[in-house]
Enzyme design. Structure first.
Site, PDB file in Angstrom:
ATOM      1  N   ASP A  50       0.843  -1.203   0.000  1.00 46.63           N
ATOM      2  CA  ASP A  50       0.000   0.000   0.000  1.00 46.63           C
ATOM      3  C   ASP A  50       0.879   1.254   0.000  1.00 46.63           C
ATOM      4  O   ASP A  50       0.371   2.375  -0.077  1.00 46.63           O
ATOM      5  CB  ASP A  50      -0.994  -0.010   1.166  1.00 46.63           C
ATOM      6  CG  ASP A  50      -0.306  -0.001   2.516  1.00 46.63           C
ATOM      7  OD1 ASP A  50       0.938  -0.149   2.580  1.00 46.63           O
ATOM      8  OD2 ASP A  50      -1.017   0.144   3.536  1.00 46.63           O
ATOM      9  N   SER A  51       2.206   1.047   0.034  1.00 38.49           N
ATOM     10  CA  SER A  51       3.123   2.168  -0.203  1.00 38.49           C
ATOM     11  C   SER A  51       2.861   2.769  -1.582  1.00 38.49           C
ATOM     12  O   SER A  51       3.278   3.898  -1.869  1.00 38.49           O
ATOM     13  CB  SER A  51       4.581   1.705  -0.092  1.00 38.49           C
ATOM     14  OG  SER A  51       4.792   0.528  -0.837  1.00 38.49           O
ATOM     15  N   ASP A  89      -1.310  -6.183  -0.268  1.00 39.03           N
ATOM     16  CA  ASP A  89      -1.492  -5.468   1.002  1.00 39.03           C
ATOM     17  C   ASP A  89      -2.963  -5.089   1.155  1.00 39.03           C
ATOM     18  O   ASP A  89      -3.541  -4.510   0.216  1.00 39.03           O
ATOM     19  CB  ASP A  89      -0.666  -4.171   0.942  1.00 39.03           C
ATOM     20  CG  ASP A  89       0.277  -4.022   2.103  1.00 39.03           C
ATOM     21  OD1 ASP A  89       0.234  -4.839   3.037  1.00 39.03           O
ATOM     22  OD2 ASP A  89       1.087  -3.076   2.053  1.00 39.03           O
ATOM     23  N   LYS A 119      -1.446  -9.333   3.029  1.00 40.89           N
ATOM     24  CA  LYS A 119      -0.691  -8.849   4.187  1.00 40.89           C
ATOM     25  C   LYS A 119      -1.540  -7.828   4.922  1.00 40.89           C
ATOM     26  O   LYS A 119      -2.244  -7.041   4.276  1.00 40.89           O
ATOM     27  CB  LYS A 119       0.633  -8.212   3.736  1.00 40.89           C
ATOM     28  CG  LYS A 119       1.453  -7.638   4.892  1.00 40.89           C
ATOM     29  CD  LYS A 119       2.861  -7.259   4.457  1.00 40.89           C
ATOM     30  CE  LYS A 119       2.967  -5.884   3.857  1.00 40.89           C
ATOM     31  NZ  LYS A 119       2.567  -4.779   4.748  1.00 40.89           N
ATOM     32  N   GLU A 121      -1.519  -5.219   8.695  1.00 40.59           N
ATOM     33  CA  GLU A 121      -0.633  -4.638   9.713  1.00 40.59           C
ATOM     34  C   GLU A 121      -1.172  -4.832  11.125  1.00 40.59           C
ATOM     35  O   GLU A 121      -2.350  -4.622  11.374  1.00 40.59           O
ATOM     36  CB  GLU A 121      -0.449  -3.140   9.437  1.00 40.59           C
ATOM     37  CG  GLU A 121       0.286  -2.870   8.145  1.00 40.59           C
ATOM     38  CD  GLU A 121       0.618  -1.384   7.940  1.00 40.59           C
ATOM     39  OE1 GLU A 121       0.436  -0.573   8.872  1.00 40.59           O
ATOM     40  OE2 GLU A 121       1.064  -1.063   6.826  1.00 40.59           O
ATOM     41  N   GLU A 188       9.333  -4.119  10.368  1.00 38.81           N
ATOM     42  CA  GLU A 188       9.807  -2.851   9.783  1.00 38.81           C
ATOM     43  C   GLU A 188      10.386  -1.909  10.839  1.00 38.81           C
ATOM     44  O   GLU A 188       9.780  -1.696  11.906  1.00 38.81           O
ATOM     45  CB  GLU A 188       8.617  -2.161   9.071  1.00 38.81           C
ATOM     46  CG  GLU A 188       8.991  -0.823   8.446  1.00 38.81           C
ATOM     47  CD  GLU A 188       7.976  -0.306   7.446  1.00 38.81           C
ATOM     48  OE1 GLU A 188       6.970  -0.995   7.169  1.00 38.81           O
ATOM     49  OE2 GLU A 188       8.198   0.807   6.917  1.00 38.81           O
TER      50      GLU A 188
HETATM   51  O1  KIV Z   1       3.524  -1.180   1.628  1.00 40.54           O
HETATM   52  C1  KIV Z   1       4.698  -1.566   1.616  1.00 40.54           C
HETATM   53  O2  KIV Z   1       5.469  -1.276   0.695  1.00 40.54           O
HETATM   54  C2  KIV Z   1       5.161  -2.381   2.718  1.00 40.54           C
HETATM   55  C3  KIV Z   1       6.628  -2.591   2.814  1.00 40.54           C
HETATM   56  C4  KIV Z   1       7.223  -1.447   3.541  1.00 40.54           C
HETATM   57  C5  KIV Z   1       6.953  -3.874   3.453  1.00 40.54           C
HETATM   58  O3  KIV Z   1       4.399  -2.800   3.523  1.00 40.54           O
END
Ligand code: KIV
Length: 288
Positions: A50-51, A89, A119, A121, A188
């Site tokens: 989600d970056s 994500d 994934k 968080e 992280e």
């Molecule tokens: O969203 C992302 O790019 C991430 C990485 C920092 C692992 O979760």
């Protein structure tokens, strides 16, 4: 990998990677070209992070990206990534509120976008969400340490786990995520000691980003590694290229060539037989 619809294959890839003792290489990707680059370069796992909110959509934090936006990017990456597991994500706000919403969103990432795993968080109340998604047959990667979805301002990206209390909480979260069925963890921005401790105390792959060298693998953000973004990057980033500089320079040189008349040349266009052109001119003359 998802081409055969097999999340199980992704799972066994991760397990085999951990068992091999070889560091797992995970990279983010956000579109078809970056997915192709990641796979061609031989990474083990691709994460549509989600970056993307910040790297490709220009939002201030990862919290701004909508599920449909991330799904669109994820589908593009899936079209490119056919041989290695793809992790999707789950966006902020799409899974936290109930087990049902967590399962529904995870299903979209698997069924509509072709992810092998998802994934999310955090631990705490997220442990129930992980359990529910796993019970629905979808492998889950956990994420501990710095949780970008909890960051609301640019100064919130400090390392986590630098005092005993925070460090113990991170270790406990990681262990709990393994217990509820996570197939792997991302950790992280924590001290190398904590990255090592979490790796030692869990038996699933632990993939670090700013968590030292002793984790079972490393993940970086595509734009950070390639120098595609603007501004400062976290201290844990190693830039392997100045891609943005190369791109700006190339576009600038092309603009200069257009303005000076050096682009395009005759060879950079299409020709036409002289008789055909003469006929065009004649017919235009006749009709005017
Ligand atoms: O969203 C992302 O790019 C991430 C990485 C920092 C692992 O979760």
């Amino acid at each position: 990998m998802r081409r055969d619809g097999s999340s199980a294959a992704a799972l066994s890839t991760l397990t085999a990677l951990r068992a091999s003792g070889r560091p797992i290489v995970m990279l983010t990707a956000y579109d078809f070209p970056s997915g192709r680059v990641a796979e061609e370069a031989g990474v083990d796992v691709v994460l549509v992070g989600d970056s993307a909110a910040m790297t490709v959509l220009g939002y201030e934090t990862t919290r701004a990206i909508a599920t449909d936006e991330l799904l669109m990017l994820t589908r593009a990456v899936r079209r490119a990534v056919t041989r290695v597991p793809l992790v999707g994500d789950l966006p902020f706000g799409s899974y936290e509120h109930s087990d049902a919403s967590a399962v529904a969103t995870a299903r979209r990432f698997v069924d509509d976008a072709g992810c092998d795993t998802v994934k999310l968080e955090g631990a705490g109340t997220m442990l129930a969400r992980v359990r529910a998604i796993v019970a629905a047959g979808i492998p889950v990667v956990g994420h501990v340490g710095l949780l970008p979805q909890s960051v609301t301002s640019p100064d919130g990206y400090r390392a986590r786990g630098r005092d005993a209390e925070q460090a113990l909480a991170i270790v406990a979260d990681a262990e709990a995520l393994e217990t509820v069925g996570c197939v792997a963890l991302v950790i992280e921005a924590v001290p190398a000691e904590i990255g090592a401790l979490v790796t030692e105390r869990t038996s699933i792959p632990v993939i670090g980003i700013g968590a030292g060298a002793a984790t079972g693998g490393q993940v970086l953000v595509y734009h950070d590694l390639l120098g595609l973004g603007e501004g400062r990057v976290p201290r844990f980033v190693r830039r392997y290229a100045d891609t943005r500089g190369t791109l700006v320079d190339a576009v600038r040189r092309w603009a200069d060539d257009v303005r000076s008349g050096a682009f395009p040349t005759r060879e950079e266009g299409y020709g036409m037989p002289a008789e055909a052109m003469a006929e065009v001119r004649e017919r235009l003359r006749m009709s005017s």
